[in-house]
Design a protein around this motif. Structure first.
Motif, PDB file in Angstrom:
ATOM      1  N   ASP A 135      31.932  41.494  36.337  1.00  0.00           N
ATOM      2  CA  ASP A 135      31.898  40.203  35.672  1.00  0.00           C
ATOM      3  C   ASP A 135      33.187  39.421  35.898  1.00  0.00           C
ATOM      4  N   ASN A 136      34.282  40.146  36.173  1.00  0.00           N
ATOM      5  CA  ASN A 136      35.562  39.467  36.361  1.00  0.00           C
ATOM      6  C   ASN A 136      36.507  40.334  37.196  1.00  0.00           C
ATOM      7  N   ILE A 137      37.587  39.731  37.615  1.00  0.00           N
ATOM      8  CA  ILE A 137      38.541  40.395  38.498  1.00  0.00           C
ATOM      9  C   ILE A 137      39.266  41.537  37.787  1.00  0.00           C
ATOM     10  N   GLU A 138      39.378  41.460  36.474  1.00  0.00           N
ATOM     11  CA  GLU A 138      40.055  42.519  35.715  1.00  0.00           C
ATOM     12  C   GLU A 138      39.319  43.850  35.846  1.00  0.00           C
ATOM     13  N   GLU A 139      37.988  43.802  35.908  1.00  0.00           N
ATOM     14  CA  GLU A 139      37.209  45.036  36.077  1.00  0.00           C
ATOM     15  C   GLU A 139      37.519  45.681  37.429  1.00  0.00           C
ATOM     16  N   ILE A 140      37.685  44.863  38.457  1.00  0.00           N
ATOM     17  CA  ILE A 140      38.030  45.379  39.781  1.00  0.00           C
ATOM     18  C   ILE A 140      39.439  45.972  39.770  1.00  0.00           C
ATOM     19  N   LYS A 141      40.363  45.258  39.145  1.00  0.00           N
ATOM     20  CA  LYS A 141      41.741  45.766  39.059  1.00  0.00           C
ATOM     21  C   LYS A 141      41.777  47.128  38.366  1.00  0.00           C
ATOM     22  N   LYS A 142      41.015  47.273  37.280  1.00  0.00           N
ATOM     23  CA  LYS A 142      40.997  48.540  36.535  1.00  0.00           C
ATOM     24  C   LYS A 142      40.420  49.656  37.398  1.00  0.00           C
ATOM     25  N   GLU A 143      39.333  49.383  38.084  1.00  0.00           N
ATOM     26  CA  GLU A 143      38.716  50.407  38.941  1.00  0.00           C
ATOM     27  C   GLU A 143      39.703  50.877  40.009  1.00  0.00           C
ATOM     28  N   LEU A 144      40.409  49.929  40.607  1.00  0.00           N
ATOM     29  CA  LEU A 144      41.367  50.299  41.646  1.00  0.00           C
ATOM     30  C   LEU A 144      42.576  51.030  41.061  1.00  0.00           C
ATOM     31  N   LYS A 145      43.009  50.627  39.881  1.00  0.00           N
ATOM     32  CA  LYS A 145      44.124  51.322  39.245  1.00  0.00           C
ATOM     33  C   LYS A 145      43.751  52.779  38.996  1.00  0.00           C
ATOM     34  N   ASP A 146      42.517  53.009  38.560  1.00  0.00           N
ATOM     35  CA  ASP A 146      42.036  54.375  38.337  1.00  0.00           C
ATOM     36  C   ASP A 146      42.023  55.177  39.633  1.00  0.00           C
ATOM     37  N   ALA A 147      41.910  54.475  40.769  1.00  0.00           N
ATOM     38  CA  ALA A 147      41.928  55.123  42.088  1.00  0.00           C
ATOM     39  C   ALA A 147      43.334  55.112  42.688  1.00  0.00           C
ATOM     40  N   ASP A 148      44.336  54.773  41.877  1.00  0.00           N
ATOM     41  CA  ASP A 148      45.736  54.724  42.302  1.00  0.00           C
ATOM     42  C   ASP A 148      45.965  53.691  43.409  1.00  0.00           C
ATOM     43  N   ALA A 149      45.302  52.544  43.265  1.00  0.00           N
ATOM     44  CA  ALA A 149      45.458  51.458  44.242  1.00  0.00           C
ATOM     45  C   ALA A 149      45.653  50.132  43.500  1.00  0.00           C
ATOM     46  N   LYS A 150      46.248  49.205  44.197  1.00  0.00           N
ATOM     47  CA  LYS A 150      46.497  47.873  43.656  1.00  0.00           C
ATOM     48  C   LYS A 150      46.057  46.869  44.723  1.00  0.00           C
ATOM     49  N   VAL A 151      45.403  45.795  44.299  1.00  0.00           N
ATOM     50  CA  VAL A 151      44.898  44.788  45.226  1.00  0.00           C
ATOM     51  C   VAL A 151      45.985  43.764  45.504  1.00  0.00           C
ATOM     52  N   ASN A 152      46.129  43.375  46.782  1.00  0.00           N
ATOM     53  CA  ASN A 152      47.124  42.341  47.078  1.00  0.00           C
ATOM     54  C   ASN A 152      46.630  40.978  46.589  1.00  0.00           C
ATOM     55  N   THR A 169      46.301  37.899  47.931  1.00  0.00           N
ATOM     56  CA  THR A 169      45.333  37.150  48.736  1.00  0.00           C
ATOM     57  C   THR A 169      43.928  37.700  48.550  1.00  0.00           C
ATOM     58  N   THR A 170      43.800  39.025  48.561  1.00  0.00           N
ATOM     59  CA  THR A 170      42.505  39.660  48.360  1.00  0.00           C
ATOM     60  C   THR A 170      41.952  39.321  46.983  1.00  0.00           C
ATOM     61  N   LEU A 171      42.805  39.345  45.963  1.00  0.00           N
ATOM     62  CA  LEU A 171      42.358  39.001  44.608  1.00  0.00           C
ATOM     63  C   LEU A 171      41.753  37.599  44.559  1.00  0.00           C
ATOM     64  N   LYS A 172      42.421  36.644  45.187  1.00  0.00           N
ATOM     65  CA  LYS A 172      41.939  35.259  45.169  1.00  0.00           C
ATOM     66  C   LYS A 172      40.583  35.146  45.862  1.00  0.00           C
ATOM     67  N   ILE A 173      40.422  35.821  46.976  1.00  0.00           N
ATOM     68  CA  ILE A 173      39.144  35.776  47.703  1.00  0.00           C
ATOM     69  C   ILE A 173      38.044  36.411  46.859  1.00  0.00           C
ATOM     70  N   LEU A 174      38.326  37.574  46.268  1.00  0.00           N
ATOM     71  CA  LEU A 174      37.325  38.238  45.439  1.00  0.00           C
ATOM     72  C   LEU A 174      36.943  37.401  44.235  1.00  0.00           C
ATOM     73  N   GLU A 175      37.924  36.743  43.615  1.00  0.00           N
ATOM     74  CA  GLU A 175      37.626  35.869  42.477  1.00  0.00           C
ATOM     75  C   GLU A 175      36.615  34.797  42.857  1.00  0.00           C
ATOM     76  N   GLY A 176      36.767  34.247  44.056  1.00  0.00           N
ATOM     77  CA  GLY A 176      35.839  33.225  44.529  1.00  0.00           C
ATOM     78  C   GLY A 176      34.424  33.726  44.722  1.00  0.00           C
ATOM     79  N   HIS A 177      34.281  35.022  45.015  1.00  0.00           N
ATOM     80  CA  HIS A 177      32.958  35.583  45.222  1.00  0.00           C
ATOM     81  C   HIS A 177      32.329  36.089  43.928  1.00  0.00           C
ATOM     82  N   LEU A 178      33.106  36.190  42.867  1.00  0.00           N
ATOM     83  CA  LEU A 178      32.559  36.630  41.592  1.00  0.00           C
ATOM     84  C   LEU A 178      31.957  35.494  40.794  1.00  0.00           C
ATOM     85  N   SER A 179      32.351  34.267  41.095  1.00  0.00           N
ATOM     86  CA  SER A 179      31.859  33.146  40.281  1.00  0.00           C
ATOM     87  C   SER A 179      30.586  32.561  40.811  1.00  0.00           C
TER      88      SER A 179
END
Length: 89
Positions: free
Chosen positions: A60-77, A79-89
């Protein structure tokens, strides 16, 4: 912590074959049947040969993606965050 960068956004039917096993693995975890028109983001995990798959309709939002990646020991850069945000709306 690993950095995740966007490898691409694809419809499943247009997905390059090398990503197939990663998509099937993620679909199994989510107990979902993959459809040709599912929109997927493939994130490359820097410093590894691994990829992280996101079924974009699962979030539903970018925060859910950030949390999933944090749980996988990863962080999104950024530029990628901005692109993904555009595809979630």
């Amino acid at each position: 912590m690993f950095i995740a960068t966007l490898g691409g956004i694809f419809r499943f039917k247009d997905l390059p074959k090398e990503y197939g096993p990663y998509v099937q693995f993620k679909a199994t975890i989510e107990k979902r049947e993959v459809k040709d028109d599912d929109e997927l983001a493939i994130l490359d995990i820097t410093g590894t040969d691994s990829h992280h798959v996101l079924f974009l309709d699962s979030y539903d939002n970018i925060e859910e993606i950030k949390k999933e990646l944090k749980d996988a020991d990863a962080k999104v850069n950024h530029t990628t965050l901005k692109i993904l945000e555009g595809h979630l709306s």
